[in-house]
Structure formats: C-alpha cells, structure tokens
Enzyme design. Structure first.
Site, mmCIF file in Angstrom:
data_model
loop_
_atom_site.group_PDB
_atom_site.id
_atom_site.type_symbol
_atom_site.label_atom_id
_atom_site.label_comp_id
_atom_site.label_asym_id
_atom_site.label_seq_id
_atom_site.Cartn_x
_atom_site.Cartn_y
_atom_site.Cartn_z
ATOM 1 N N THR A 107 0.838 -1.202 0.000
ATOM 2 C CA THR A 107 0.000 0.000 0.000
ATOM 3 C C THR A 107 0.869 1.246 0.000
ATOM 4 O O THR A 107 0.624 2.197 -0.748
ATOM 5 C CB THR A 107 -0.920 0.012 1.232
ATOM 6 O OG1 THR A 107 -1.649 -1.204 1.284
ATOM 7 C CG2 THR A 107 -1.890 1.172 1.163
ATOM 8 N N THR A 108 1.902 1.236 0.843
ATOM 9 C CA THR A 108 2.817 2.383 0.913
ATOM 10 C C THR A 108 3.541 2.585 -0.406
ATOM 11 O O THR A 108 3.753 3.720 -0.849
ATOM 12 C CB THR A 108 3.830 2.172 2.053
ATOM 13 O OG1 THR A 108 3.118 1.935 3.264
ATOM 14 C CG2 THR A 108 4.738 3.374 2.201
ATOM 15 N N TYR A 170 -13.423 -5.621 -0.942
ATOM 16 C CA TYR A 170 -14.539 -5.152 -1.764
ATOM 17 C C TYR A 170 -15.481 -6.310 -2.101
ATOM 18 O O TYR A 170 -16.585 -6.372 -1.579
ATOM 19 C CB TYR A 170 -14.047 -4.449 -3.029
ATOM 20 C CG TYR A 170 -15.183 -3.818 -3.813
ATOM 21 C CD1 TYR A 170 -15.860 -2.723 -3.291
ATOM 22 C CD2 TYR A 170 -15.581 -4.318 -5.039
ATOM 23 C CE1 TYR A 170 -16.924 -2.148 -3.980
ATOM 24 C CE2 TYR A 170 -16.633 -3.747 -5.738
ATOM 25 C CZ TYR A 170 -17.306 -2.660 -5.204
ATOM 26 O OH TYR A 170 -18.352 -2.104 -5.887
ATOM 27 N N TYR A 194 -1.606 -10.312 5.700
ATOM 28 C CA TYR A 194 -1.771 -8.912 6.112
ATOM 29 C C TYR A 194 -3.229 -8.673 6.498
ATOM 30 O O TYR A 194 -4.117 -8.791 5.661
ATOM 31 C CB TYR A 194 -1.341 -8.023 4.943
ATOM 32 C CG TYR A 194 -1.405 -6.529 5.170
ATOM 33 C CD1 TYR A 194 -1.488 -5.975 6.435
ATOM 34 C CD2 TYR A 194 -1.344 -5.663 4.079
ATOM 35 C CE1 TYR A 194 -1.521 -4.604 6.615
ATOM 36 C CE2 TYR A 194 -1.364 -4.296 4.251
ATOM 37 C CZ TYR A 194 -1.463 -3.762 5.518
ATOM 38 O OH TYR A 194 -1.497 -2.410 5.691
ATOM 39 N N ARG A 199 -8.900 -1.058 5.733
ATOM 40 C CA ARG A 199 -8.768 -0.942 4.278
ATOM 41 C C ARG A 199 -9.584 -1.999 3.532
ATOM 42 O O ARG A 199 -10.141 -1.718 2.474
ATOM 43 C CB ARG A 199 -7.294 -1.046 3.855
ATOM 44 C CG ARG A 199 -6.465 0.186 4.209
ATOM 45 C CD ARG A 199 -5.063 0.099 3.629
ATOM 46 N NE ARG A 199 -4.265 1.266 3.954
ATOM 47 C CZ ARG A 199 -4.226 2.388 3.239
ATOM 48 N NH1 ARG A 199 -4.955 2.499 2.150
ATOM 49 N NH2 ARG A 199 -3.449 3.388 3.599
ATOM 50 N N LYS A 222 1.008 -9.776 9.513
ATOM 51 C CA LYS A 222 1.112 -8.339 9.750
ATOM 52 C C LYS A 222 -0.246 -7.911 10.285
ATOM 53 O O LYS A 222 -1.244 -7.920 9.563
ATOM 54 C CB LYS A 222 1.458 -7.582 8.467
ATOM 55 C CG LYS A 222 1.509 -6.062 8.671
ATOM 56 C CD LYS A 222 1.732 -5.309 7.369
ATOM 57 C CE LYS A 222 1.714 -3.810 7.622
ATOM 58 N NZ LYS A 222 1.852 -3.035 6.360
ATOM 59 N N ILE A 261 6.369 -3.928 10.528
ATOM 60 C CA ILE A 261 6.422 -3.572 9.105
ATOM 61 C C ILE A 261 6.017 -2.125 9.055
ATOM 62 O O ILE A 261 4.856 -1.779 9.284
ATOM 63 C CB ILE A 261 5.514 -4.482 8.265
ATOM 64 C CG1 ILE A 261 6.013 -5.930 8.348
ATOM 65 C CG2 ILE A 261 5.488 -4.013 6.811
ATOM 66 C CD1 ILE A 261 5.144 -6.935 7.608
#
Length: 365
Positions: A107-108, A170, A194, A199, A222, A261
């Site tokens: 994402t980052t 989604y 993750y 999100r 994570k 992380i």
C-alpha cells in the site's frame, strides 16, 4: 492420460446442440436431463509453477527472524514512470541504517496503482540489485485468487524471498473462502498474511489464522487490529509483526511481536531500528509519536510521499488519486524534522516546505 483424453473429449463436444429439423418439417422433442460439462466437475489438474532450486531460497524461519521491515515508497519520474535511481537510493539508505527487509509494491509503495507488469518488474529489480543485502517481500496479494496465484508464481520466479497477501477486499468472501484463498498461495513459498480491516472492510479472525498456521510456509501475520490480537497469536507461537507504527514499540516489548512492518522507517530507519532492537525505549517512542501522527493525518501514503519530496529524496510527483498534504502540514513537517534532528532523516538535502506549484499530479501514466 486417460483423464486428459476425457477432457479433450469434453471440450470437443458442443455444450448445446441445435435441434435437428425432421424431414416432415416438425421438431422432435427430446426429454433429456441436463448434465454439467465434465470439465466443470473434474478436479483441477494444473500444477504449481515452482522450482526446487535451493541456491537462493529463503526459509520461513529466515523471514520470521526479521525485526524491522520497511514498506518502501515507490518514487516517480515527471511522466509517472518509476524513478529507479531514486528508488535505489532509498533502498541503499535502508540497508545502511540496518533495515532487514522491504515490502515492494505494498500500500505504501502504491502497488494498487501499478500494472502487474510494473509490479513484478519492480520486485525483480529489487532482488537483482539488493537481494543479497536485504530480504525482498513482494506484495503479490489480490482480491482475485487467480491474480494472487499468478502474481505470486511470477514473484517467486524472479527471486523474491517471501510474499505478502491481503484478504479479498470489496468483493468479500466467507471465512471458509478466506482459508481456501490463502491455501492456494501458501504452497508457493514463505508468506506473510496482512490483516488491515480499515482498508479491506473485513477482519481476518484468529480461527482463520490458526487454520492456516498448519502450513509450513506461513511466516506470520502483519496485524493492524491492535496489540491484544498480537498477544493472542504470540501466546500460541504464531509470528506477528505490528502493522501500526504508533503501537509497534509496545507490541515488540510487551506483547511478543517479532517486530514491525513500518512506514515511518522510510524517513528515520535508524531510529526505528533502535526502537526494535535496543530494548524498551519509551522516551524514543514518545519522541517519534508526533512524526507518526503527522504521517497518518491523511491516509497513507499521502504523508510519506509529501515528506520524502520535502526531504529532496524523491521528486514531488504523485500518481492520482494521491495529492500532497496542504501547505500548513508541510510547514509542520519542517518543524518536526528540526525538533527530531535532520541528521536522523534520510537524504542529505535541507528540508523544504515546497509550494503547491512544485508538485506534479499525474492521472494517466
């Protein structure tokens, strides 16, 4: 081979046949029970695209041993392509400051704004240039199981040491669907799952992780839900990295997390290493908290992209829909750098406020 021949027979037969016209001109009605094509019910015969070459392989235990992993930023050229020169400098600064692993295209790193070609290319480039000095963890997860399988096969084929996998977002699935989704990719190599419900819109509950922990390739989780969840896993021998920079010190030293992380380590990798390796250090944790709060004032990676541009280590180029923080927040960042000490931040240029006209926003690239 008999099974394959039966597939061939199935594929050659048309699924539906038009009725034949009888000589009398009338149609003959046939009372036939519909059956699904055999290819739809015969077990999948595809084999995983994997290699048993062990020369450059990383074990799951090697991944579990990592304490500081940076979710690395992807910098851009003015036309929106990757700025590999700036990217290489960022990775080198991470290595020099003691970071042990990087998440590529997370994402980052704006993997969500990359084509899969770009994504796999960047993973391969990172492995080729830095794989001997730092662990490369490719974000090859997807809300499509088919895409996650394909990207993960490609990621391991170009040499990544481990994969990062998100749960389907989604188009969410059931808990049984989550287990099936992750099972499809865990067989390929060391993997970190993750969990970030803010999100994805769906929490990965402990019972899913406990079911997946039977796989020898599950390196760990994570976890972004909080430190109580971290402790649930560590008490049961499951490796966890904090996904929240503001909680990572306590997660590491009070709740048994392996490490973090981190987003903040893009900016101050040396200080984040001290936080993960130097024992309990509440004063440093407190010192970094204003910077962490500033970074996440808007959704990540908006703050990080703005900060790296102000530090002069990445061009002020944003792929939309991300836009820089407003000028008042940019002034605030300059003050934060001065308070913490410019010498602790990446790069060697003076930190600058930057004006709105300095930024380039790209919608098509």
């Amino acid at each position: 081979m008999d099974a394959l021949r039966s597939y061939g027979a199935c594929w050659r037969e048309p699924a539906l046949q038009a009725p034949r016209l009888r000589r009398s001109g009338a149609y003959k009605r046939r009372n036939v029970q519909w059956r699904f094509p055999r290819a739809a019910v015969v077990p999948n015969f595809h084999l995983p695209m994997r290699s048993y070459e062990v020369k450059n392989r990383t074990s799951t235990e090697d991944i579990k041993a990592l304490r500081l992993i940076t979710a690395i930023k992807t910098p851009y050229l003015p036309d929106g392509r990757f700025d590999l020169e700036a990217y290489d400098d960022l990775i080198n600064m991470q290595i020099v400051q003691g970071v042990e692993g990087v998440i590529v295209g997370g994402t980052t790193g704006e993997g969500q704004l990359m084509s899969w070609d770009e994504h796999i290319m960047l993973i391969g480039h990172t492995v080729n240039c830095f794989g001997g000095s730092i662990k490369v963890i490719g974000n090859t997860g997807s809300n499509s199981t088919r895409e996650a399988i394909h990207a993960t096969e490609q990621g391991f084929a170009v040499g990544m040491h481990a994969a990062l996998h998100i749960n389907p977002y989604y188009g969410k699935t059931s808990l049984e669907g989550l287990i099936s989704h992750f099972d499809c990719v865990l067989s390929m190599g060391p993997s970190i799952i993750y969990n970030v419900p803010t999100r994805t819109g769906q929490d990965i509950p402990p019972r899913v992780i406990h079911a997946l922990a039977k796989s020898p390739n599950l390196a760990g989780v994570k976890e972004c839900v909080g430190n109580d969840r971290v402790k649930q896993y560590t008490d049961n021998g499951i490796a966890v990295w904090s996904g929240n920079d503001d909680q990572c010190h306590d997660a590491r030293w009070n709740y048994g997390a392996m490490g973090v992380i981190s987003v903040t380590s893009n900016l101050v990798p040396g200080l984040m290493r001290e936080l993960m390796f130097g024992g309990k250090y509440p004063s440093l944790n407190l010192k970094l908290m204003p910077l962490i709060e500033w970074l996440f004032h808007e959704p990540n990676p908006i703050g990080l992209n703005t900060a790296l541009a102000q530090l002069g280590v990445a061009r002020p180029v944003f792929r939309l829909p991300y836009v820089p923080l407003p000028r008042a927040k940019r002034v605030e960042f300059v003050n934060l750098v001065m308070e913490i000490g410019r010498e602790y931040f990446v790069g060697d240029k003076e930190v600058a406020v930057l004006e709105d006209d300095d930024f380039i926003l790209i919608g098509r690239y």
